[in-house]
Design an enzyme around this catalytic site. Structure first.
Site, mmCIF file in Angstrom:
data_model
loop_
_atom_site.group_PDB
_atom_site.id
_atom_site.type_symbol
_atom_site.label_atom_id
_atom_site.label_comp_id
_atom_site.label_asym_id
_atom_site.label_seq_id
_atom_site.Cartn_x
_atom_site.Cartn_y
_atom_site.Cartn_z
ATOM 1 N N GLU A 1 45.185 55.508 57.685
ATOM 2 C CA GLU A 1 45.002 56.725 56.913
ATOM 3 C C GLU A 1 44.835 58.000 57.726
ATOM 4 O OE1 GLU A 1 45.204 56.984 53.582
ATOM 5 O OE2 GLU A 1 45.733 54.859 53.522
ATOM 6 N N SER B 1 18.815 8.203 19.557
ATOM 7 C CA SER B 1 17.642 7.483 20.063
ATOM 8 C C SER B 1 16.851 8.260 21.098
ATOM 9 C CB SER B 1 18.082 6.145 20.660
ATOM 10 O OG SER B 1 18.620 5.306 19.661
#
Length: 777
Positions: A88, A462
């Site tokens: 850049e 159960s």
């Protein structure tokens, strides 16, 4: 005179240049006071998403429009910083905000080049544009950008400017800043990136969508090579580093999740709780939520549930491809056609979508979403072998164009599986204070957001019996009370519906037996007689001590077999009462909340067993019930759990009528875990799919990992419990010196010695023989 004619045009040109420069300077002087204040830069407060962590700080979720992770410039690794400068603004540390050399270079390049135009924006100018200006390409905007860049350079140091850039720039996939992008694209923190990976990220600011490696991997590679070449030309990297970076393959995450631990259901629970408290502010204020989850527990739970569901799926056979795609025999754009066909097929908990290209009995060649082509053979075809035959049904046969699911196993390589239809849930809590250690609400959060731990109201079967037996202990029955395991017919008034002829699971009957044995073997007929003895209304009221709602458990005898409705989270809280010695603790998930600056906002203060938690059952009751449930694991329906080679495990299997729901609810003194499996639209899972077969392996897969290396804990007999030698047939105390087995009793319910035939056959501690005969037979 004529020889000096050129001086006049030159003077005119210079005058025009002076006037133009003066006009620009005047415009700048006039515009400068109206430029935006730099307070937004000096007091930088970006929109930071809500982040959710495990108790150790591993990320499990984030919520917000922007993915951000702030980083100080001093913590940015050198390769990343150099890659950014190379891509850049390599003269960043030498210019004053405007790179005049760069402007000239770009102008010359744009005059001579016929392709894309080259820009000359410096990093400072990009900071100005990103914070204050629009992205439109106008002369006015560019002029303001230049002035702002000069102003920024005047007030901030170079490192401050670069730090703003590193944290603010948009890099695609909702990622803002290089730290967030490192996690988004590579799943690693910035400091662990290679030069090649840093170069790829540094190439994104120019055009995040165009060079996105997830969407456009080829363009991203070209851009990355440009950045690496710039780094090499600028002597930022050596020849060897340059060649190594060019050759390194990039493992980009195609499914973008920044999380370190998969806990989507937990993250969503936290998001909902935070939104209820703080509303929209949670998505941008940078708050952090630390949960009670432990990384190792959550990963173990994920793996255990996944394996249990896939094992169930394998037991019930391959259902065939999800769909079929028409593929031309020859097509120049075949890869594009395949990717289009797979566009809507997402990976489901590691099951990757693929399309069959060639299929035979010995080998299947398929194209996997993302571009890889693999060949599967041997063990990888075992699950689908029948569908490769010429005799297979056209709907299930694997052939060219079939959309299938594959997964890569570390041991056997690629294999063909299928996306399961069954669902499951697992949750674990610390019984002493209710801290949730692991929670998996379903097989795949992306397929179904329905959280089965919190939202699935299912019959417990159960696994509900221990609460009935606990109530029986309070009513005077004991673990040694003998009750007949024999057929029974219950009239409609006692069931709330119709005449009922319940049966044991094995459809067998063992006659008179002690309560301990009946629960260990999960005998239905004994449980019904127990409830009949103590009264359904009493039991309905009693179970509220464990956190159950009486409305979900009507006072009928069917309650003895778990015909009511519970959630896995309710079961975790209820079983914690047994595990912690009789105290009611509240499961909780959020340990603490901090703001973006680390200031503590909320700290959980759970009530602890033995301190400030409410005692809801007698410590003796919890002890005796735990000792019975240890027998369930040692000798009963949960005996498979003994493969974990621990003596401190207790629990109960649960299977409902027609095997619609399967449970295993178990614990040791330090951890309670609940595993459930079943279909969202209730239907039978298959005749052999009991709690022991379908749910217990999930529980074992989890507990086996998290308890590895954890010392075993012995049961401590509480005050008021008598240890007595009894006759195993009658349940009565035997005379001193006689043979018998040891049993635990409330001190006030120690049985009498055996005195007569009836008492010897049907007696039991805590009730007279006549009472037992009248109520239980």
């Amino acid at each position: 005179m004529s020889s000096r004619w050129w001086r006049y045009p030159l003077l005119a040109f210079l005058a025009l240049g002076f006037v133009f420069s003066a006009a620009i300077m005047l415009a700048g002087i006039l515009a400068y006071p109206d430029l935006p204040s730099l307070e937004v830069l000096t007091d930088y407060r970006p929109k930071i998403p809500l982040r959710v962590y495990t108790t150790e700080g591993a990320l499990i979720g984030e919520f917000g429009e922007e993915r951000r992770a702030l980083i100080k410039i001093g913590d940015v690794p050198k390769p990343m910083k150099l890659a950014i400068l190379a891509a850049e603004d390599d003269r960043f540390y030498s210019h004053g905000g405007i790179d005049y050399m760069g402007v000239l270079r770009a102008a010359l390049a744009n005059l001579t080049a016929g392709g894309a135009r080259e820009g000359a924006s410096t990093i400072t100018m990009q900071v100005a544009r990103n914070f204050f200006l629009s992205g439109e390409k106008t002369l006015t905007r560019k002029f303001s950008e230049v002035l702002l860049a000069l102003k920024i350079e005047h007030y901030l140091s170079k490192d401050q400017i670069l730090e703003l850039y590193v944290n603010q720039i948009y890099l695609g996939q909702r990622a803002y800043g290089f730290s967030a992008a490192a996690q988004t694209y590579f799943g690693r923190p910035l400091e662990r990136l290679t030069v090649a990976e840093a170069a790829m990220l540094a190439g994104l600011p120019k055009a995040p969508s165009r060079y996105n490696p997830v969407v456009n991997p080829k363009r991203a590679k070209i851009r990355q090579h440009y950045v690496l070449r710039r780094m090499h030309d600028l002597k930022y990297i050596t020849d060897a580093e340059y060649q190594a970076a060019l050759a390194q393959p990039l493992a980009v995450k195609r499914e973008v999740h920044n999380v370190e631990v998969n806990a989507d259901y937990v993250a969503e629970m936290v998001r909902q709780a935070m939104f209820e408290r703080y509303q929209e502010a949670i998505y941008s204020s940078g708050m952090k939520v630390y949960t009670t989850l432990r990384k190792v527990d959550q990963e173990a739970a994920n793996q255990a549930l996944r394996q249990g569901v896939l094992d169930y799926d394998r037991r019930h056979g391959y259902r065939g491809p999800e769909s079929f795609v028409d593929l031309p025999v020859r097509a120049a754009n075949l890869e594009e056609l395949l990717e289009d066909a797979l566009a809507d097929a997402d990976t489901s908990n590691g099951l990757v979508p693929a399309i069959v290209l060639e299929a035979s009995l010995k080998q299947v060649k398929c194209y996997i979403k993302g571009g890889e082509t693999v060949q599967i053979s041997n063990e990888g075809l075992k699950f689908v072998l029948k569908t490769l035959s010429d005799n297979a049904s056209p709907k299930t046969r694997l052939r060219r164009g079939a959309l299938i699911r594959v997964q890569k196993d570390d041991k056997s390589g690629w294999q063909i599986l299928q996306r399961p239809q069954i669902e499951s849930a697992l949750v674990s809590v610390v019984p002493q204070d209710g801290a949730i250690r692991a929670l998996v609400g379903g097989f795949d959060f992306n397929r179904s957001k329905f959280n089965h731990v919190m939202q699935a109201w299912r019959q417990p079967g159960s696994s509900f019996k221990p609460f009935i037996y606990s109530a029986a202990l309070e009513k005077g029955l004991t673990a040694a009370t003998v009750i007949n395991d024999a057929p029974i017919v219950v009239d409609a008034a006692q069931t709330g519906g119709q005449v009922w002829e319940p049966k044991n699971y094995e459809n067998d009957y063992d006659g008179p037996m002690r309560l301990r044995t009946a629960l260990t073997k999960s005998k239905n007929l004994v449980s019904i007689r127990v409830l009949q003895s103590i009264g359904p209304s009493y039991a309905q009221d009693y179970i509220t001590r464990f956190g159950f709602s009486p409305e979900q458990h009507p006072p009928y005898l069917t309650m003895a077999l778990g015909a009511g409705s519970v959630t896995p989270m309710q079961m975790a809280a209820a079983y914690s009462v047994f595990a912690n010695g009789g105290y009611r603790t509240q499961p909780y998930l959020i340990d603490r909340i901090v703001d973006a600056r680390g200031t503590l906002l909320v700290q959980a203060k759970p009530k602890r067993a033995g301190d400030d938690a409410e005692r809801v059952i007698d410590a003796r009751n919890a002890f005796i019930m735990t000792s019975i449930m240890r027998d369930v694991v040692r000798f009963g329906t949960g005996a498979r759990a003994m493969q974990l080679k621990r003596q401190d495990l207790a629990g109960k299997t649960g299977t409902t009528n027609d095997q619609v729901d399967a449970w295993f609810t178990g614990f040791n003194p330090g951890l309670v875990a609940i595993a459930w499996i079943g279909f969202d639209q209730p239907r039978s899972m298959g005749g052999s799919e009991t709690g022991a077969q379908a749910a217990l392996p999930i529980w074992m897969g989890y507990m086996g990992k998290v308890l590895k290396g954890v010392p075993e804990v012995d049961l401590v007999i509480p005050e008021g419990v008598a240890t007595v030698k009894i006759n195993p047939q009658s349940g009565h105390r035997v005379p001193d010196g006689s043979e018998g087995i040891l049993e635990y009793f409330y001190q006030e319910n120690v049985p009498a010695e055996q005195t007569g035939f009836f008492e010897g056959l049907f007696g039991g501690g805590g009730k007279s023989a006549e009472e037992v005969k009248d109520q239980l037979f």
